[in-house]
Enzyme design. Structure first.
Site, PDB file in Angstrom:
ATOM      1  N   CYS A  48     -21.621   5.596 -20.477  1.00 34.57           N
ATOM      2  CA  CYS A  48     -22.733   4.761 -20.029  1.00 34.57           C
ATOM      3  C   CYS A  48     -23.035   3.674 -21.057  1.00 34.57           C
ATOM      4  CB  CYS A  48     -23.946   5.606 -19.672  1.00 34.57           C
ATOM      5  SG  CYS A  48     -25.277   5.564 -20.835  1.00 34.57           S
ATOM      6  N   CYS A  56     -26.416   3.890 -23.332  1.00 33.76           N
ATOM      7  CA  CYS A  56     -26.725   5.183 -23.948  1.00 33.76           C
ATOM      8  C   CYS A  56     -26.782   5.101 -25.472  1.00 33.76           C
ATOM      9  CB  CYS A  56     -25.706   6.237 -23.513  1.00 33.76           C
ATOM     10  SG  CYS A  56     -26.023   6.843 -21.829  1.00 33.76           S
ATOM     11  N   CYS A 100       0.842  -1.203   0.000  1.00 37.00           N
ATOM     12  CA  CYS A 100       0.000   0.000   0.000  1.00 37.00           C
ATOM     13  C   CYS A 100       0.876   1.251   0.000  1.00 37.00           C
ATOM     14  CB  CYS A 100      -0.935  -0.046   1.213  1.00 37.00           C
ATOM     15  SG  CYS A 100      -1.490   1.534   1.823  1.00 37.00           S
TER      16      CYS A 100
END
Ligand SMILES: *[C@@H]1O[C@H](CO)[C@@H](O)[C@H](O)[C@H]1NC(C)=O
Ligand SMILES: *[C@@H]1O[C@H](CO)[C@@H](O)[C@H](O)[C@H]1NC(C)=O
Length: 521
Positions: A435, A438, A94
């Site tokens: 999207c 769409c 991390c």
């Protein structure tokens, strides 16, 4: 004879104790031993190296040795067997853990030098999930303070100094007391920002409120003196009265005196409004503190470091005027992680030029300085913000030419004219480039537009919601089809986007009462 026997027994016991220590015995002996060993190493080093200064790498590795490494075997013992333990739960992969680690180690060194009664420990929570869950380490990095085995979340800042300040507040030294000019001068060299309290006596209700504020605060060092000569080392303008409170910062706006009531909350409020410099540079380390500032109106300046150098003086000048009303924040425009999420909100993510923007975090509205970022323009911008007379910013693409378009392209700037004030019915397709469904809806709308061609009162339109905003366009899923009827623009009707072409046409006809439109598809 007897003495000898018992000495031998003692050595034996000690040896076996050392052997089992690593695994099971719940005791503080190991910690004491570790401490002794660490001290031995220091002594050895000093003997070998004389007064030679430690290199940075050496200092870091020395610091890391002070931090106890937790594992499956020692975690419970360490946490339950010490009054104060600060635990860092991390994961080796991390990046934020990696960033915090050296600060954590550095603070361990400082805390040891200060004699703070605290053990610092770290746990590779990825490798040791069991102790991680025992401690309550859920994300990375996690800092937890255990007081007699009970944890509380860390709530301080993330530089080594921030960690030291917070830990001392929570482990019995909420205020640093200075008792000589030398101490005061040394303190002044070390601390950038602090709250100074001068009291004739370190007792009484006012003093208690001050200490209580020091404990409750999470990031500002509080310091106390009982002589005005000492106070004057830190805050030269003090008049000899019995009691004084003021904040000191190493920057042009150096001194701010407190003139409110001596209650914990009032003192904390004062610190909250005054602890930040005139212009705060946003970093990964301080972002949480900056967003949590009680000053909700924030002006952000995005610039590269050269441009910012030239802007700093004028900005500080303006910031003085709006002290405790507006917080001024500088963001390096080349720092993608910090700058981009903001600039995207203005459609300016590609900008290389200085951008001055503002957020009202109380009202969640945003503003943009659309003129050149000069001192007087910025001052004007701030005046309007404070008076509440600036118009919030809404994203918009440039105004397109729709003369030939069967489906009109609407942008933020044309939404009012072409949709809300237009005398016509409008079917609006709201989409975003990413999207999934769409594209299918776009084709449907194009077919509908063809079908209704010639019906002079119905307009077909589309708007890219990722690039354009309007206060009355509140859409969260895409695609969305909205039918704005000429006689009721305030209440658009949502059409079901999964409908077939026929069903869509039927809905349109129904809602528009088939006045001017063909009936059959
Ligand atoms: C921790 O426990 C010890 C022993 O019971 C007690 O003396 C001490 O006050 C406790 N510390 C805190 C901060 O509560
Ligand atoms: C310090 O942090 C604690 C824990 O997050 C919080 O409850 C408290 O309000 C903070 N203090 C101040 C002065 O913000």
């Amino acid at each position: 004879m007897n003495t000898r026997k018992s000495t031998l027994r003692f050595v034996f016991v000690l040896l076996s104790l050392l052997l089992v220590l690593k695994s099971t015995v719940a005791t503080e002996v190991e910690d004491e031993l570790e401490e002794l060993l660490a001290v031995d190493e220091e002594v050895e080093r000093e003997a070998e190296g004389g007064v030679e200064k430690l290199s940075e790498a050496e200092a870091l590795s020395k610091a890391q040795r002070i931090v106890v490494e937790l594992n499956n075997d020692n975690t419970e013992r360490v946490v339950n067997g010490n009054e104060f333990v600060l635990v860092l739960g991390y994961a080796p992969w991390c990046p934020r853990s990696a960033e915090l680690m050296p600060h954590f180690a550095e603070s361990a060194t400082s805390l040891r030098e200060l004699g703070t009664p605290l053990l610092m420990a770290k746990l590779d929570a990825d490798r040791f999930p069991k102790p991680a869950s025992f401690l309550g380490v859920k994300g990375f990095p996690t800092l937890l303070l255990f007081v007699n085995g009970t944890s509380q979340p860390y709530s301080g800042g993330f530089t080594a100094d921030d960690i030291v300040i917070w830990v001392r507040k929570k482990t019995g030294t909420p205020v640093i007391r200075l008792s000589s000019v030398v101490e005061a001068e040394e303190f002044l060299r070390k601390y950038q920002t602090f709250l100074l309290g001068q009291f004739d006596k370190f007792q009484g209700p006012d003093y208690e409120e001050f200490v209580s504020a020091a404990k409750y605060d999470n990031e500002t060092q509080f310091v106390e003196v009982n002589k005005v000569e000492l106070a004057q080392v830190l805050y030269p303008a003090i008049k000899p009265t019995g009691r004084f409170l003021g904040i000191v910062k190493s920057e042009p706006e150096r001194y701010t005196a407190y003139d409110g009531a001596f209650t914990r909350n009032k003192i904390l409020e004062f610190v909250g409004y005054n602890k930040f410099p005139l212009v705060t540079k946003l970093t990964e380390m301080n972002s949480i503190r900056v967003y949590a500032s009680p000053v909700k109106l924030q002006v952000l300046v995005f610039a590269n470091s050269d441009d910012f150098k030239n802007l700093l003086d004028p900005l500080q000048y303006v910031a003085r005027t709006f002290k405790s009303k507006i917080m001024f924040i500088y963001v390096d425009i080349n720092d993608e992680n910090l700058a981009k999420p903001f600039l995207t909100l203005f459609g300016l993510e590609e900008s290389k030029n200085t951008v001055v923007a503002a957020f009202d975090n109380g009202m969640s509205s945003k503003y943009l300085l659309e003129s050149k970022p000069t001192q007087s323009n910025i001052e004007d911008f701030c005046n309007k913000l404070v008076q509440g007379s600036s118009s919030p910013y809404f994203k918009s693409q440039p105004i397109p030419d729709n003369t030939e378009a069967s489906v009109h392209v609407i942008v933020g700037k044309t939404f009012d004219d072409e949709i809300l004030s237009s005398k016509k019915d409008v079917l609006l397709e709201v989409f975003t480039p990413w999207c999934i469904n769409c594209e299918a809806t776009r084709k449907q709308v194009e077919k509908l537009a063809k079908h209704y061609k010639g019906s002079s009162n119905l307009i077909f339109a589309r708007i890219d919601a990722s690039m354009n905003e309007h206060p009355s366009l509140q859409v969260n899923d895409y695609p969305t089809l909205l039918l704005y009827r000429a006689d009721d623009k305030a209440n658009p009707i949502k059409l079901y986007t999964k409908s077939s072409l026929k069903e869509l046409a039927a809905s349109i006809n129904k809602y528009l009462k088939a006045k001017n439109v063909k009936d059959e598809l």
